[in-house]
Enzyme design. Structure first.
Site, PDB file in Angstrom:
ATOM      1  CG  ASP A  11      -1.992   1.040   1.177  1.00 18.52           C
ATOM      2  OD1 ASP A  11      -2.605   1.302   2.223  1.00 18.52           O
ATOM      3  OD2 ASP A  11      -2.222   1.606   0.090  1.00 18.52           O
ATOM      4  N   GLY A  44       1.287   4.383  -4.104  1.00 14.68           N
ATOM      5  CA  GLY A  44       1.271   5.846  -4.168  1.00 14.68           C
ATOM      6  C   GLY A  44       2.565   6.392  -4.762  1.00 14.68           C
ATOM      7  NE  ARG A  96       3.642  10.575  -4.193  1.00 15.18           N
ATOM      8  CZ  ARG A  96       2.723   9.930  -3.474  1.00 15.18           C
ATOM      9  NH1 ARG A  96       1.449  10.172  -3.646  1.00 15.18           N
ATOM     10  NH2 ARG A  96       3.083   9.042  -2.569  1.00 15.18           N
ATOM     11  CB  THR A 112      -5.886   6.686 -12.733  1.00 18.06           C
ATOM     12  OG1 THR A 112      -5.579   5.507 -11.984  1.00 18.06           O
ATOM     13  CG2 THR A 112      -4.991   6.796 -13.933  1.00 18.06           C
ATOM     14  CG  ASP A 152      -4.560   2.842  -2.358  1.00 19.40           C
ATOM     15  OD1 ASP A 152      -4.279   3.927  -1.832  1.00 19.40           O
ATOM     16  OD2 ASP A 152      -4.036   1.770  -2.020  1.00 19.40           O
ATOM     17  CG  ASP A 192      -6.202   0.921   1.973  1.00 19.10           C
ATOM     18  OD1 ASP A 192      -5.984   2.132   1.811  1.00 19.10           O
ATOM     19  OD2 ASP A 192      -5.371   0.032   1.731  1.00 19.10           O
TER      20      ASP A 192
END
Lengths: 222, 222
Positions: A46, A50, A54, A60, A67, A71
């Protein structure tokens, strides 16, 4: 130029997270080492999706939703498994998951709606404590890890105490006690988000209702 | 920056106190009570849950009758439904641990489907699916018969309630030496399967639409 969003790197990491979580749930009652490994690895990844988004400029809406949902739903399924192992505590798991899902859902929906409103809404980053939570990456990381670790350790403790390191206590029990306050704090923050999101949605509703009252009043005057 | 503004809060109290929203809070309290008693007192749990499901009909009527339909109320209703499905699944997993995976699957698909649907519909009411949309979802929300929707929702709830009750009792015998709850279970089983299928459609359609909106953004950028 048509890029295939399905095959973006962060989304592929997302799919791997889902597969790992599914494996964890499948083996939950039969092979605890494999389950713990898969679930914790899924949680660990997780942090990377991210960064990948980047780094490759592949952020998107789909990825963000994937995501967020992974979670919420992975935690929920894990808690269902934990309820089976600790049937006396099922009510705590129900409350925790309901709060987690409801607070994130309302918060997400409200922030989508508020993008279209010029109405001034409650800005939680004004609160100094919550500002640290939002802006400090290490704090956010510790909060999310700590929360997952609490449930992970609860799971492991059903099977073993873990190697004895400090205070004549097994590692898993020690980690569980350390992460317990983090889990409680995260629940408190979720509750604050739930209340704030509700207030913001109500503010949007009120703005709409007063606008439509004004419109119909103007029509009556004409 | 203020955490909350007391004057605004007083005005907001009007929407928080709208009749359908008050019914919503009562529903939440009933579901929590049902969950609390789920493992210890099945009669109280069943009565509270049945009342909560029954009130779900009434809050819609109240919203139309008093002209108090709000986005907050609509989302509260939907989130309450999904979270109570999740809590029931968790409680049933405790009673039927061998089927925990199925309960995990059902609650995941239900929540993921509705979550993606609300994000996709965004500003619009979640039931306003247009004819240009997926035909299954269009028919589901716009079917000419109110009783079809009624049967789907209550049949689905009936399945899980029967499953719960059957753990404790077969129910009054209704001919052919079979208890009422077992008959209800078999009658409601296909309805539960259809509703789960609809949730899967929500997920697939929601995913595709999010990807399409990404791609159209990409095309317009290049």
């Amino acid at each position: 130029m048509t890029e295939n969003v399905f095959l973006f790197v962060p989304n592929i990491i997302g799919y791997m997270r889902i597969v790992l979580a599914l494996a964890a749930f499948y083996f939950m009652r039969t092979n605890y080492i494999l389950t713990a490994f898969c679930y914790l690895l899924s949680g660990f990844l997780d942090a990377f999706d991210g960064h990948a988004a980047r780094h490759y400029n592949q952020s998107t809406k789909f990825g963000a939703m994937l995501d967020q949902l992974t979670d919420r739903l992975a935690l929920m399924c894990f808690c269902i498994g934990l309820s089976v192992l600790y049937p006396d505590y099922y009510f705590f798991f129900q409350l925790n998951c309901a709060l987690d899902i409801a607070s994130h859902w309302l918060h997400l929906h409200q922030s989508n709606l508020s993008g279209r409103m010029s109405h001034k809404l409650i800005d939680l980053s004004g609160n100094p404590i919550l500002r640290i939570y939002y802006t400090s990456k290490p704090v956010l990381f510790i909060m999310c890890c700590g929360n997952e670790m609490f449930f992970g350790m609860l799971y492991l403790l059903y099977f073993a105490e873990g190697p004895k390191l400090l205070l004549d206590m097994g590692l898993y029990r020690l980690l569980m006690y350390i992460s317990l306050p983090i889990m409680l704090l995260k629940a408190l923050i979720s509750l604050i988000h739930l209340i704030t999101a509700s207030k913001n949605m109500v503010a949007i509703d009120m703005a709409e209702r007063s606008k439509s009252n004004v419109d119909s009043a103007e029509e009556n005057l004409m | 920056m203020l955490f909350f503004v007391p004057a605004t809060l007083l005005k907001m109290a009007n929407v928080f106190l709208f009749v359908p929203n008050i019914i919503g809070y009562i529903r939440i309290i009933l579901v929590i009570t049902a969950c609390y008693h789920m493992q210890s007192d099945y009669v109280t749990a069943s009565v509270c849950y049945a009342l909560a499901v029954g009130l779900d009909e009434i809050d819609g009527y109240a919203a139309r009758y008093f002209n108090q339909g709000t986005r907050f109320g609509e989302l509260l209703d939907l989130v309450t439904d999904c979270c109570s499905s999740m809590c029931i699944s968790m409680g049933l997993a405790v009673l039927y641990p061998d089927y925990a995976l199925l309960f995990q699957f059902y609650s995941t698909v239900t929540i993921a489907g509705h979550w993606m649907h609300t994000q996709r519909m965004g500003w619009k009411h979640h039931k306003l699916v247009s004819s240009k949309d997926n035909w299954i979802l269009y028919y589901y929300y716009n079917s000419c018969s109110y009783w079809v929707m009624f049967a789907l929702v209550y049949g689905n709830e009936g399945f899980f309630c029967s499953l719960y009750l059957l753990y404790h009792t077969e129910g009054p015998e209704i001919g052919y030496d079979v208890g009422l709850f077992r008959i209800l279970l078999y009658v409601c089983l296909p309805v539960m399967l259809i509703k789960t299928f609809i949730s899967c459609i929500h997920m697939i359609v929601g995913r595709k639409v999010l990807l399409q909106s990404e791609e159209s953004n990409c095309n317009s950028c290049s």
